[in-house]
Design a protein around this motif. Structure first.
Motif, mmCIF file in Angstrom:
data_model
loop_
_atom_site.group_PDB
_atom_site.id
_atom_site.type_symbol
_atom_site.label_atom_id
_atom_site.label_comp_id
_atom_site.label_asym_id
_atom_site.label_seq_id
_atom_site.Cartn_x
_atom_site.Cartn_y
_atom_site.Cartn_z
ATOM 1 N N CYS A 11 73.792 -3.916 18.839
ATOM 2 C CA CYS A 11 73.377 -2.633 19.397
ATOM 3 C C CYS A 11 73.612 -1.531 18.375
ATOM 4 O O CYS A 11 74.665 -1.444 17.784
ATOM 5 C CB CYS A 11 74.175 -2.347 20.676
ATOM 6 N N PHE A 193 73.514 -1.841 29.830
ATOM 7 C CA PHE A 193 73.121 -3.230 29.619
ATOM 8 C C PHE A 193 73.108 -3.987 30.940
ATOM 9 O O PHE A 193 74.143 -4.247 31.541
ATOM 10 C CB PHE A 193 74.048 -3.927 28.631
ATOM 11 N N THR A 215 70.269 -5.963 23.350
ATOM 12 C CA THR A 215 70.374 -4.519 23.586
ATOM 13 C C THR A 215 69.510 -3.695 22.654
ATOM 14 O O THR A 215 69.450 -2.475 22.779
ATOM 15 C CB THR A 215 71.832 -4.068 23.414
#
Length: 222
Positions: A11, A193, A215
């Motif tokens: 991420c 998430f 993500t």
């Protein structure tokens, strides 16, 4: 051409990817390098969850036809006002279908119907009719996970635009630079998430790339 990708990526924040604000040029081979603006028109189709509908949506240059089920958000990137939307229920029942025209973070206009095969319509600005079909017709469809809040940077060779929305969302790119042969990408980052992304990129009605990701995801054309 269809490219199927399964990826779980680390991420990264969209702000770090985007750089500064304002208009500018970009190297499309380096996604996220475009100075960007939060410039888009958005809509929400809400009501009885699961109700199927078909809609026509247009700005001053382009028109798109979209089919889906409630709920669905729609964002037009690089739009040119005025805009117009008309949504029709595809079922003969009294389920609620509402169209919200969003200006900034506020509902500018709301139209609803519970009629059998009912129609709800809205506009922003003075509209006289629908524009010609979008050419090219570029769409990013963030199908899930449902209710995932995400940020996205949608960019071509000249400009980019930042979007924050909730899946499911269809992002329409109006008149990208390059005409019939654009170079563009979409960079997506999950804010909350709830599961891996499920995103399609279509070009003129043909699936170009379908991605299952964690993500963070990047889809490109070509």
């Amino acid at each position: 051409m269809v490219r199927n990708t399964i990826a779980v990526l680390l991420c990264a924040t969209l702000a770090a990817a985007c750089g500064g604000g304002g208009f500018g040029s970009t190297d499309i081979t380096n996604p996220g390098n475009t100075p960007n603006v939060a410039a888009q028109t958005s809509f929400r189709i809400v009501g009885q969850v699961g109700t199927p509908f078909a809609l026509t949506i247009s700005d001053a240059r382009s028109t798109w036809n979209v089919k889906g089920v409630i709920p669905l958000s729609i964002v037009i990137i690089n739009n040119l006002a005025p805009v117009r939307i008309s949504a029709s229920k595809l079922v003969s029942d009294s389920s609620l279908l509402s169209v919200e025209v969003i200006n900034g973070f506020h509902v500018y206009q709301l139209a609803s119907t519970t009629d059998h095969f009912g129609v709800a319509a809205g506009s922003f600005g003075r509209v006289t009719g629908f524009a010609p079909p979008a050419s090219p017709d570029v769409r990013f469809f963030v199908k899930g996970p449902t209710q995932e809040v995400f940020d996205a940077l949608i960019e071509d060779q000249k400009t980019g635009a930042v979007v924050e929305a909730t899946a499911p969302t269809v992002i329409l790119f109006d008149s990208p630079a390059g005409g019939a042969n654009p170079q563009l990408d979409g960079i997506f980052t999950a804010v909350t998430f709830l599961g891996g992304f499920n995103i399609d990129l279509t070009f003129n009605g043909v699936l170009w790339e379908s991605m299952l990701a964690g993500t963070n995801a990047t889809l490109r054309y070509p």
